[in-house]
Design a protein around this motif. Structure first.
Motif, mmCIF file in Angstrom:
data_model
loop_
_atom_site.group_PDB
_atom_site.id
_atom_site.type_symbol
_atom_site.label_atom_id
_atom_site.label_comp_id
_atom_site.label_asym_id
_atom_site.label_seq_id
_atom_site.Cartn_x
_atom_site.Cartn_y
_atom_site.Cartn_z
ATOM 1 N N ARG A 1 2.773 -2.987 9.258
ATOM 2 C CA ARG A 1 2.375 -1.579 9.151
ATOM 3 C C ARG A 1 3.544 -0.624 9.376
ATOM 4 N N HIS B 1 2.410 0.151 4.045
ATOM 5 C CA HIS B 1 2.043 -1.131 4.661
ATOM 6 C C HIS B 1 2.343 -2.257 3.683
ATOM 7 N N GLU C 1 -0.202 -8.080 7.910
ATOM 8 C CA GLU C 1 0.112 -6.747 7.387
ATOM 9 C C GLU C 1 1.199 -6.131 8.259
ATOM 10 N N GLU D 1 0.869 -1.190 0.000
ATOM 11 C CA GLU D 1 0.000 0.000 0.000
ATOM 12 C C GLU D 1 0.897 1.227 0.000
ATOM 13 N N ARG E 1 -0.579 -6.184 11.855
ATOM 14 C CA ARG E 1 -2.020 -6.418 11.996
ATOM 15 C C ARG E 1 -2.383 -7.702 11.263
HETATM 16 MN MN MN Z 1 -3.032 -1.049 5.474
#
Ligand code: MN
Ligand code: ADP
Ligand code: MN
Ligand code: MN
Length: 432
Positions: A392, A309, A390, A189, A376
């Protein structure tokens, strides 16, 4: 192409004349600048654009536009290859163009090339040649036709990877048989911030001031909430055209900030695709007269930073019983927290404060559906007993070759000692 938005050159010239060598702008300077501009009837803010081709007075630009759009394929087999590489800062993208005798489908069909490394902070002047090795090709959305973009990595004339060539080591990790067998997937991301030219203040923000507090902007719509959608959308189409595995975009929590996602992509491809997308974004913002920054915390205070991320899974995490593998990976990640943080981007300490949906930089934590953790795990992954995690922590300016390969190394190749494992299990269990 005719519809690409560009800032009024008149506006740009006036501003640059006024701003020449004056240093950072104070709010007072800003207001005098805006005042001067409106007196002359110039466009007042940089979020206003005009379309070159439609408004050019003497037709010159139209004729240039025609040449830019010229289809040369009936006249020559030759194509233009834009060779792209990462410069000396480790985050700047550079490129130059080369004529290739015929269309190509694979980077191995392309010649190596070179550039002056003393001009990119990558070689001393007396021995300045850096060699470009073509590694991945994409269709060129700017030139169209059979023209291509070529992601390269960088070597000395003796064939040694230069220090800023992070792809080399990543490719080694991703070609390890244990890593290949785990088919590592990455979904990245990429967050980024758009700035007004010359003033380095976010797009859409009032000159020298701040917009209303965060809340209405994330995934919003409307002229008072969204700034730069054309850029995000132009990037989306350019990525699809180029063959980049883009999976979505969204407006971010801080106004003027955006995100696009690439993936899931396997192994080294994730890095190649993110770098090519960053290059496209630099080119699109260049055309729109907007400045791109990947600074992890472009504006101090109660404003979200920009991250990258990195969603990650291996074959065994995606299969039944995968949740146990995910927890084992999280344990290894907790033991190597410092190593990861030091490889996750410059200035990340300004972003990972424990506020604004981040975890504190010095503390490793993980949780299901918790956006205040280092790692996460999604509700679906917990429910299905398999899926992905994930990470982060990476900053928006991270090098995707470094982050993806380090995740694979830590979770597939690296093994903690039994004592360390037991200790970490206790520690991170308490934090959940
Ligand atoms: Mn994210
Ligand atoms: P967020 O909810 O954190 O905003 P996004 O939807 O922006 O998440 O991004 C999630 C990314 O994770 C996407 O690029 C998606 O393709 C990717 N992804 C989905 N499944 C996997 C998986 N199993 N392994 C790795 N990445 C994945
Ligand atoms: Mn997202
Ligand atoms: Mn985001």
């Amino acid at each position: 192409m005719a519809q690409i938005l560009a800032p009024s050159p008149q506006w740009q010239m006036r501003v640059s004349k006024n701003l020449m060598d004056v240093g950072p702008l104070t709010p007072k300077m800003w207001s005098s600048l805006v005042l001067k501009q409106s007196k002359k009837g110039a466009i007042k803010t940089s979020s206003k654009f005009k379309v070159y081709a439609l408004q050019s007075e003497n037709g010159t630009v139209n004729r240039v536009e025609q040449l830019l759009n010229l289809d040369v394929t009936p006249y020559t087999d030759k194509i233009i290859a834009e060779y792209i590489w990462i410069g000396g800062s480790g985050t700047d993208v550079r490129s130059k163009s080369k004529t290739i005798s015929k269309p190509v489908e694979h980077p191995s069909e392309l010649p190596k090339w070179n550039y002056d490394g003393s001009s990119t902070g990558q070689a001393p002047g007396e021995d300045s040649e850096v060699i470009l090795y073509p590694q991945a090709i994409f269709k060129d959305p700017f030139r169209g036709g059979n023209n291509i973009l070529v992601i390269c990595d960088t070597y000395t004339p003796a064939g040694e990877p230069i220090p800023t060539n992070k792809r080399y080591r990543a490719a080694q990790i991703f070609s390890n048989p244990k890593v290949i067998a785990e088919v590592p997937w990455f979904g990245i991301e990429q967050e980024y911030t758009l700035l007004q030219t010359n003033v380095k203040w976010p797009l859409g923000w009032p000159a020298g001031g701040y917009p209303g507090p965060q809340g209405p902007y994330y995934c919003g719509a409307g002229a008072d909430k969204i700034f730069g959608r054309d850029i995000s959308d132009a990037l989306y189409k350019a990525c699809l055209y180029a063959g980049i595995n883009i999976s979505g975009t969204n407006g971010e929590v801080m106004p003027g900030q955006w995100e696009f996602q690439v993936g899931p992509s396997v192994g080294i491809e994730a890095g190649d695709h993110i770098w090519c997308a960053r290059y496209l974004l630099e080119r699109i913002t260049e055309q729109a007269g907007v400045v791109l920054t990947l600074d992890p915390k472009p504006i101090e205070g109660d404003w979200n930073g920009a991250g990258c991320h990195t969603n990650y899974s291996t074959k065994s995490m995606r299969e039944d019983g995968g949740y146990e593998k995910i927890k084992k990976a999280i344990l290894s990640l907790s033991l190597r927290h410092k190593d990861h943080i030091s490889a996750y981007g410059e200035g990340n300490e300004r972003r990972l404060t424990g506020k604004h949906e981040t975890a504190d930089i010095n503390t490793f934590s993980w949780g299901v559906a918790n956006r205040g953790c280092s790692i996460r795990v999604g509700r679906d992954t917990e429910k299905n007993g398999k899926g992905y995690l994930e990470d982060r922590r990476p900053a928006s300016n991270m090098d995707p070759y470094v982050v993806t390969s380090l995740l694979a190394e830590t979770t597939i190749l690296w093994e903690p000692t039994l004592e360390a494992e037991a200790l970490a299990a206790q520690k991170i269990a308490l934090k959940v």
